[in-house]
Design a protein around this motif. Structure first.
Motif: not given
Ligand code: FHN
Length: 419
Positions: A71-75
């Motif tokens: 999720w953080v990598a996506t953001a």
């Protein structure tokens, strides 16, 4: 409490506000028990589900594919500088470990993990700020009484203690502000459910500022800013606009933000396929920046913890666009020409970025600028752009080579961008 925007703020918060103004893009996440029904985060209210029925639904929540790292990598790949996630939405279910109630993801579900803890650690690791959305409105808690305009079919007893509810919220906020490392801030929502209630904002905001002096308070109350608040946020509208029907048109002096759904829903909605195109999203981002605001772009992950491919793909594409055009947005402020139908302007020092989003002609006339334009070029490639300036304004010829770009950016180097 009267609207006020000119109070003195301590240096940590003043610096955090400037950081916020620079950030330009945040990723909003609406995720909770409601995601299981695939009908948005208001499903408890909309389908008149009782507390008992919803408690059962909550006991089934098991998002085994949740991966904070992804999720953080996506953001990050999208170019977002912060994440704002629902720690507790109107359904009253806490998506974090709390000793204020057993009605939380660790104690109530087979999942047993604290996703916000995992997300906070991953945000630290990947260098992105984390804000917690926190609903002041609650369709489950017995002490949310007298009831507000919504959640009236949840079959709770007709009694409750409002002060106790306020203390409960402060206990949870204390946990959120002490157990998850330094936060970007708290994003409040729901006061509009009971506009004339005593929300004890002085006490609650004071607590937040004491616990984390750099944490920002972002209230989505749809009113002009009040003391103690740090950001004025607009829902589904650019700052100062009110097409959604519930925003104020009054803009204060605080940093600004626009929250926006990527389709038309906040929480996962399995039938909502009306995803905005990437050029549309770019348009919102640019217009928000031209208004001096950030875009908080929402995703509603699925109940298993995965992000819908439609959303993930758009975020990746947005990130690819920002990797090229980001310098005309990040760290800028609203430009000297207020946003028009054709587009918007941003400014860094004496450089003005003209963002042409929607203009059919080759020549665009801007109103009079403060300084003299020394040079005009395309951004980022730096090709020369024809321009002429008079007392009446500056006209630029948009190079044909930019045709097809979602945002045709022309950079004007001036002697003074008119601050
Ligand atoms: O009711 C909520 C809604 O579910 C969602 O969280 C949005 C986000 O800005 N705010 C509320 C409506 O004002």
């Amino acid at each position: 409490m009267a609207a006020q925007t000119t109070e003195a703020v301590p240096p940590e918060r003043a610096a955090a506000r400037e950081w916020f103004r620079d950030a330009k893009l945040g990723m909003f996440i609406h995720w909770g028990v409601y995601s299981q029904l695939g009908a948005g985060e208001w499903v408890m209210n909309d389908k008149n589900l009782t507390v008992g029925t919803y408690e059962w639904l909550a006991s089934e929540f098991n998002p085994v594919k949740f991966d904070a790292k992804e999720w953080v990598a996506t953001a990050k790949a999208a170019g977002a500088r912060y994440i704002t996630i629902t720690s507790r939405h109107h359904d009253g279910f806490s998506m974090f470990a709390t000793s204020a109630t057993k009605y939380n993801i660790v104690d109530w579900t087979p999942f047993k993990r604290d996703p916000l803890k995992e997300l906070a650690a991953e945000c630290q690791r990947q260098g992105i700020k984390l804000f917690f959305y926190y609903s002041q409105l609650d369709w489950h808690h017995p002490d949310y009484f007298p009831r507000g305009r919504t959640g009236r079919s949840s079959a709770r007893p007709d009694s409750g203690n409002w002060n106790r509810y306020q203390d409960f919220m402060r206990q949870q906020l204390t946990e959120l502000l002490t157990n998850y490392g330094p936060l970007g801030g708290i994003w409040f929502d729901g006061m509009w459910d009971k506009p004339s209630a005593d929300w004890q904002l002085d006490k609650t905001y004071g607590l937040i500022h004491r616990l984390q002096p750099a944490a920002l308070i972002v209230p989505n109350h749809h009113l002009a800013p009040m003391p103690g608040e740090d950001v004025q946020t607009f829902e589904q509208d650019l700052p100062g606009a009110n097409t959604a029907g519930f925003n104020t048109k009054e803009i204060g002096a605080l940093p600004l933000e626009t929250s926006l759904t990527m389709n038309t829903s906040w929480g996962f909605n399995i039938t909502d396929t009306k995803f905005k195109s990437v050029p549309e999203i770019v348009g919102y981002l640019v217009r928000a920046a031209g208004n001096g605001g950030n875009l908080l772009l929402n995703i509603g992950p699925r109940p298993d913890g995965t992000i819908q491919p439609e959303a993930a793909e758009r975020l990746r594409e947005l990130g690819r666009w920002l990797a090229v055009y980001g310098p005309s947005l990040y760290g800028t402020r609203a430009g000297p020409v207020p946003p028009h139908e054709w587009g918007a302007t941003t400014r860094r020092g004496d450089t003005i970025f003209v963002h042409v989003l929607n203009w059919p002609d080759a020549v665009l006339a801007l109103p009079a600028l403060h300084g003299r334009v020394i040079r005009a070029s395309t951004f980022p490639r730096g090709a020369r752009v024809e321009f002429s300036q008079s007392d009446a304004g500056t006209t630029i010829t948009i190079p044909a080579s930019l045709a097809g770009e979602p945002d045709r950016v022309v950079m004007l180097l001036t002697t003074s961008a008119g601050r």
